[in-house]
Write an enzyme that holds these catalytic residues in place. Structure first.
Site, PDB file in Angstrom:
ATOM      1  N   ASP A 164       0.824  -1.195   0.000  1.00 20.46           N
ATOM      2  CA  ASP A 164       0.000   0.000   0.000  1.00 20.46           C
ATOM      3  C   ASP A 164       0.868   1.258   0.000  1.00 20.46           C
ATOM      4  O   ASP A 164       1.616   1.485   0.950  1.00 20.46           O
ATOM      5  CB  ASP A 164      -0.907  -0.013   1.225  1.00 20.46           C
ATOM      6  CG  ASP A 164      -1.955   1.067   1.185  1.00 20.46           C
ATOM      7  OD1 ASP A 164      -2.008   1.809   0.192  1.00 20.46           O
ATOM      8  OD2 ASP A 164      -2.731   1.180   2.148  1.00 20.46           O
ATOM      9  N   ASP A 368      -2.040   6.917  -5.979  1.00 20.36           N
ATOM     10  CA  ASP A 368      -2.323   5.917  -4.954  1.00 20.36           C
ATOM     11  C   ASP A 368      -2.551   4.550  -5.586  1.00 20.36           C
ATOM     12  O   ASP A 368      -3.366   4.413  -6.495  1.00 20.36           O
ATOM     13  CB  ASP A 368      -3.550   6.337  -4.133  1.00 20.36           C
ATOM     14  CG  ASP A 368      -3.857   5.368  -3.003  1.00 20.36           C
ATOM     15  OD1 ASP A 368      -2.913   4.855  -2.382  1.00 20.36           O
ATOM     16  OD2 ASP A 368      -5.050   5.115  -2.758  1.00 20.36           O
TER      17      ASP A 368
END
Length: 488
Positions: A164, A368
């Site tokens: 992540d 992201d």
């Protein structure tokens, strides 16, 4: 000059201007992409096997802090989509769950953003007494959309770890468990690892946590809370991580004895953010603070995505845009988006000011890996959507679907022509393949424009738009690069 001469001159000027306008139109025709229509993908099949190499054959790299600066370590891993851990679900259900996770994640990012810019001063490192006010430092469901398999401890125990770019703290579930969610692998037992070591409360690593505490032995405790109510809590320690043939020692991570939430079978999380405790920051000179990934389009290929660390992760042929820094929020990767083109023409109402980050940290654009659908601040999205609708007016429209308000009925077709879309970052123009912005949402031939608007000032470039590109994070050079067809 007589009136007749003036009229003739004006008419001649008009004809000349019209000629040049028509010439420009002829020389710059409306640009189209061919979109090959593929159905919603089923869950990919995992083909991983734990390392078949004997443990003693692994290359020890735990002392690389002292290695000559000319020496470079390179690591490469396979990435798989989170759907692979939910193979019993239908393609429609998998897509629905993905959109649910996406909505939660975007909501949490905006919540973090709002709380960060509301602070009068930048967040200062340091130990907080106890856990009376836990800090939300992760994202919805604590994860992104992709995971890998790596070894934890000595000898290595192989575990599924979510990756992540929107999180920093690395952690795994550990026994003994006061409360642990279900995972695919056995719970990691730190007592069976020769390299596990607790971190003292007064150390710099412990002070780097946003929310930390001490146990009765004056050893560091950590807690990370996530936007959906998920939480991980336990001992903050150092441990060795094994990446195929290489081991990285003394990596600070959380050994969680009390964990709850929806982490979809993975044993923990490998944080790839920009913060002090992320994996790229911790490894520093060992991997030169460089990594890249390429996210394969699952509807087009069964080939897994990839993740690379070290100098080899940064391709020379990529186009680069500078990284920006938000003084209030150090985890995320901010870039400068200047505009967007549709059909080869800049959308006039999408101005750089719509994406500008001010001195207080408001606004801006982040890249992201864990958000799927790109979200643009509302005025920019409306202008983009309207330009795309105008350029695709010959295509049959379909009703809105979930967060998508621009959808098309391509039933019975194998391919269609659609307008091109180009993202103009500072120093880098990124032309998106058609599959990166028109995606299937059901099994009936409905495809939707995979952008959405947000009332927040923060825009997010999601992983659907990143598919097929090698996205290179050069933290040492403070830049992000994009290389088309990077998964080949």
């Amino acid at each position: 000059m007589g009136e007749k001469s003036k009229t003739t001159l004006l008419f001649s000027s008009f004809v000349i201007l019209l000629f040049f306008s028509l010439s420009a139109a002829v020389s710059s025709p409306f640009q189209l992409h061919s979109l090959l229509l593929r159905p919603l993908p089923s869950a990919p099949v995992l083909s991983w096997q734990d390392s078949d190499l004997p443990f003693n054959s692994l290359v020890e790299t735990s002392d690389l802090d002292t290695v000559n600066s000319n020496t470079s370590l390179g690591l490469q891993l396979e990435l798989h989509h989170l759907d692979a851990l939910s193979s019993e679900k239908t393609p429609e259900r998998l897509f629905d769950l993905r959109l649910q996770r996406d909505a939660l994640r975007a909501e949490t990012i905006n919540s973090l953003f709002s709380k960060a810019v509301a602070r009068k001063h930048p967040r200062a490192p340091g130990r907080r007494p106890g856990f009376s006010s836990s800090v939300i430092s992760g994202l919805a469901q604590g994860s992104g959309e992709y995971f890998t398999r790596l070894g934890v401890g000595t000898p290595p125990r192989y575990l599924y770890m979510v990756l992540d770019t929107g999180s920093d703290v690395i952690w795994v579930q550990c026994s003994p468990c006061k409360k642990c969610y279900s995972q695919s692998d056995p719970i990691f037992d730190p007592t069976k690892s020769r390299s596990f070591s607790g971190i003292p409360c007064g150390s710099q690593l412990c002070r780097s946590l946003d929310s930390s505490g001490c146990n009765h032995r004056r050893m560091c405790l950590y807690q990370v809370s996530y936007g959906d109510g998920s939480v991980t809590y336990g001992d903050f320690s150092t441990e060795t991580l094994t990446f195929r043939m290489n081991r990285i020692g003394r990596v600070a991570l959380g050994c969680g004895h009390n964990n709850q939430g929806l982490f979809v079978g993975a044993a923990g999380l490998l944080g790839l953010g920009r913060g002090r405790l992320s994996f790229p920051t911790q490894t520093g000179r060992r991997l030169n603070r460089k990594f890249s990934y390429c996210l394969a389009d699952r509807s087009a290929s069964s080939k897994p995505s990839s993740l690379l660390f070290g100098d080899t992760a940064i391709p020379r042929t990529a186009v680069f845009t500078p990284l920006l820094t938000n003084p209030k929020l150090d985890t995320f990767y901010y870039v400068q988006l200047l505009g967007i083109s549709v059909g080869g023409t800049r959308v006039p109402k999408i101005r750089p000011s719509l994406f500008k980050m001010d001195r207080d940290g408001n606004g801006g654009v982040i890249i992201d890996s864990g958000t799927s659908v790109t979200r643009l601040t509302r005025p920019a999205y409306i202008a983009l959507r309207n330009a795309f609708r105008l350029g695709s007016s010959n295509l049959k429209r379909a009703p809105a679907f979930s967060l998508f308000d621009t959808c098309y009925d391509f039933s019975g077709k194998t391919s269609v022509k659609v307008p091109t879309v180009v993202l103009h970052f500072r120093g880098a123009d990124v032309s998106l393949p058609a599959t990166n912005y028109l995606i299937p949402v059901d099994s009936s031939g409905t495809f939707c424009f995979a952008f959405a608007g947000t009332m927040s000032g923060l825009s997010i470039i999601g992983n659907i738009q990143q598919q097929g590109f090698l996205v290179a994070y050069d933290l040492a050079g403070s830049r992000i690069g994009f290389k088309p067809n990077g998964c080949a």
